[in-house]
Design a protein around this motif. Structure first.
Motif, short mmCIF file in Angstrom:
data_model
loop_
_atom_site.label_atom_id
_atom_site.label_comp_id
_atom_site.label_asym_id
_atom_site.label_seq_id
_atom_site.Cartn_x
_atom_site.Cartn_y
_atom_site.Cartn_z
N SER A 1 2.69 1.69 -3.31
CA SER A 1 1.74 2.07 -4.36
C SER A 1 1.31 3.52 -4.24
O SER A 1 1.04 4.17 -5.25
N MET A 2 1.24 4.02 -3.01
CA MET A 2 0.83 5.42 -2.81
C MET A 2 1.98 6.39 -3.11
O MET A 2 1.73 7.49 -3.61
N VAL A 3 3.21 6.01 -2.83
CA VAL A 3 4.34 6.94 -2.93
C VAL A 3 5.05 6.87 -4.28
O VAL A 3 5.44 7.89 -4.83
N VAL B 1 0.84 -1.21 0.00
CA VAL B 1 0.00 0.00 0.00
C VAL B 1 0.87 1.25 0.00
O VAL B 1 0.65 2.18 -0.79
N LEU B 2 1.86 1.29 0.87
CA LEU B 2 2.73 2.47 0.96
C LEU B 2 3.49 2.69 -0.34
O LEU B 2 3.54 3.81 -0.86
N ASP C 1 5.70 6.72 -8.09
CA ASP C 1 5.07 7.05 -9.36
C ASP C 1 5.57 6.05 -10.39
O ASP C 1 6.77 6.01 -10.70
#
Length: 139
Positions: A28-30, A25-26, A32
């Protein structure tokens, strides 16, 4: 009778799974996907990778800690079946990829989840092909 090895394994795997999911999750969020991968991205991408390695270690430790040799044999058989399933799927798909431009590529990321699904196949093999009853709390 309570299987202490299975209880330890479950605790370890719950923690490892939490780290794995949080890492995915982390990252994928951070990260690019279109940008070059920097040190931060590499570090974040390695978190779920480290969790996968920890999961493999936890499975090995579980097998080593099992006090019953029959349950240990069932677990080893599951691991062997999972490895065979993984090799079969990835090898056949790889050959299909090699000779076809129309097939989607199988990202290497999926090898470990395929192996984990193979553990389930191994459990079915234990239960139905060999009549093994792995009710000793084995995963």
């Amino acid at each position: 009778m309570r299987n202490v090895a299975a209880a330890r394994y479950t605790r370890r795997m719950l923690l490892i799974a939490a780290v794995y999911v949080a890492g995915i999750v982390l990252a994928s969020m951070v990260i690019d996907p279109g940008a070059p991968l920097g040190l931060l991205g590499i570090g974040l991408a390695l978190i779920p990778g480290a969790a996968m390695l920890a999961a493999i270690g936890a499975i090995g430790r579980f097998v080593a800690e099992l006090p019953d040799e029959y349950l240990r044999m069932l677990e080893v058989r599951k691991i062997i079946v999972a490895t065979g399933v993984t090799l079969a799927i990835t090898s056949v798909w790889g050959l299909l990829e090699l000779y076809s431009d129309s097939l989607p590529r199988l990202p290497v990321f999926y090898v470990f989840p395929i192996w984990c699904a193979g553990l389930f196949v191994g459990q079915l093999v234990n239960r139905f092909a060999f009549g093994g009853d792995d009710t000793g709390g084995c995963p």
